[in-house]
Design a protein around this motif. Structure first.
Motif, short mmCIF file in Angstrom:
data_model
loop_
_atom_site.label_atom_id
_atom_site.label_comp_id
_atom_site.label_asym_id
_atom_site.label_seq_id
_atom_site.Cartn_x
_atom_site.Cartn_y
_atom_site.Cartn_z
N ILE A 8 0.84 -1.21 0.00
CA ILE A 8 0.00 0.00 0.00
C ILE A 8 0.87 1.25 0.00
CG2 ILE A 8 -1.72 1.33 1.29
CD1 ILE A 8 -2.83 -1.41 2.28
N ASP A 9 1.92 1.26 0.82
CA ASP A 9 2.85 2.40 0.83
C ASP A 9 3.44 2.62 -0.55
OD1 ASP A 9 2.47 2.95 3.52
OD2 ASP A 9 4.40 2.14 4.17
N GLY A 10 3.82 1.53 -1.21
CA GLY A 10 4.41 1.62 -2.54
C GLY A 10 3.46 2.26 -3.54
N GLY A 62 -2.92 12.88 -4.32
CA GLY A 62 -1.71 13.04 -3.51
C GLY A 62 -1.97 12.97 -2.02
N ALA A 63 -3.21 12.97 -1.61
CA ALA A 63 -3.54 12.97 -0.18
C ALA A 63 -3.05 11.70 0.52
CB ALA A 63 -5.04 13.14 0.03
N ALA A 64 -3.17 10.55 -0.14
CA ALA A 64 -2.71 9.30 0.47
C ALA A 64 -1.19 9.32 0.67
CB ALA A 64 -3.13 8.10 -0.38
N TYR A 65 -0.49 9.92 -0.28
CA TYR A 65 0.97 10.06 -0.13
C TYR A 65 1.30 10.97 1.05
CZ TYR A 65 5.79 11.40 -0.99
OH TYR A 65 7.12 11.65 -0.84
N LEU A 99 -10.78 8.64 10.17
CA LEU A 99 -10.42 8.38 8.77
C LEU A 99 -11.34 7.36 8.11
CD1 LEU A 99 -8.49 8.94 6.41
CD2 LEU A 99 -7.10 7.03 7.23
N PHE A 100 -11.57 6.22 8.74
CA PHE A 100 -12.40 5.19 8.11
C PHE A 100 -13.85 5.64 7.89
CE2 PHE A 100 -9.45 1.48 9.49
CZ PHE A 100 -8.60 1.76 8.43
N PRO A 101 -14.51 6.25 8.88
CA PRO A 101 -15.88 6.73 8.60
C PRO A 101 -15.91 7.82 7.52
CG PRO A 101 -15.52 6.62 10.97
CD PRO A 101 -14.19 6.38 10.31
N PHE A 102 -14.94 8.71 7.54
CA PHE A 102 -14.87 9.77 6.53
C PHE A 102 -14.71 9.18 5.13
CE2 PHE A 102 -12.07 12.56 3.99
CZ PHE A 102 -12.92 13.64 3.83
N MET A 147 -7.25 6.79 0.24
CA MET A 147 -7.08 7.16 1.65
C MET A 147 -7.44 5.99 2.57
SD MET A 147 -5.82 10.16 2.08
CE MET A 147 -6.28 10.65 3.73
N PHE A 148 -8.49 5.25 2.21
CA PHE A 148 -8.88 4.09 3.01
C PHE A 148 -7.76 3.04 3.00
CE2 PHE A 148 -10.83 -0.10 3.58
CZ PHE A 148 -11.46 0.09 4.80
N MET A 149 -7.22 2.79 1.81
CA MET A 149 -6.13 1.81 1.71
C MET A 149 -4.91 2.25 2.52
SD MET A 149 -6.46 0.67 -2.31
CE MET A 149 -4.71 0.51 -2.44
#
Length: 172
Positions: A8-10, A62-65, A99-102, A147-149
């Motif tokens: 997931i990070d990758g 880019g938010a997940a990064y 985070l998860f509910p959002f 974002m969930f991942m």
């Protein structure tokens, strides 16, 4: 668990690097548009909308990064004084409660919003605009899913930190 985190990070890092290059392209295109407008008195609605699409892509994808690289917005007054285990516990609570509910809400509503746009192949209402509004609206569920991942990776990483199986130096 560590393989899932690294996978997931990758993905988040790869998309983040693409967004970085997209930012450069956006700056160059904006410069081109400004020169064309003020030097040659010419405009392009399609190119202006393309800048908007690129801008939305950079922020949404880019938010997940930003989350992965710990560059997201956080009230840091107390957080920085905590031990790594207490930070991990706080991160676990925040991920589960916020985070998860959002991301679930954004996925649910964003999916329907994007699906409707895809159904009609929604296009720009501006003359000469881009015919790809449905792609732009697809960024909402894509953002939430990414974002969930990344939230899953952060949750797993913080669980490992909490039980002493992950050390801060392993994160990068």
């Amino acid at each position: 668990m560590q393989q899932i985190i690294r996978l997931i990070d990758g993905l988040s890092i790869a998309v983040g690097k693409i967004c970085a290059w997209l930012t450069l392209a956006m700056v160059l295109l904006t410069t081109y548009l400004v020169v064309m407008r003020y030097v040659f008195n010419m405009t392009s609605i399609a190119l202006q909308e393309l800048v908007m699409y690129m801008h939305a892509s950079v922020f949404m994808l880019g938010a997940a990064y930003a989350l992965q690289s710990d560059q997201h917005v956080r009230v840091d007054v107390l957080y920085r004084t905590l031990s790594s285990r207490k930070r991990a516990l706080l991160n676990i609570i925040g991920t589960i409660l916020f985070l998860f509910p959002f991301t679930a809400l954004i996925t649910y509503y964003g999916w329907n919003y994007a699906a409707s746009a895809w159904k009609y192949r929604e296009a720009s209402t501006q003359p000469g605009g881009l015919p790809y509004v449905y792609l732009l609206k697809s960024l909402l569920p894509a953002f939430a899913i990414m974002m969930f991942m990344q939230g899953i990776a952060e949750l797993l990483r913080n669980i490992l930190i909490l039980i002493g199986k992950w050390h801060i130096t392993e994160e990068q």
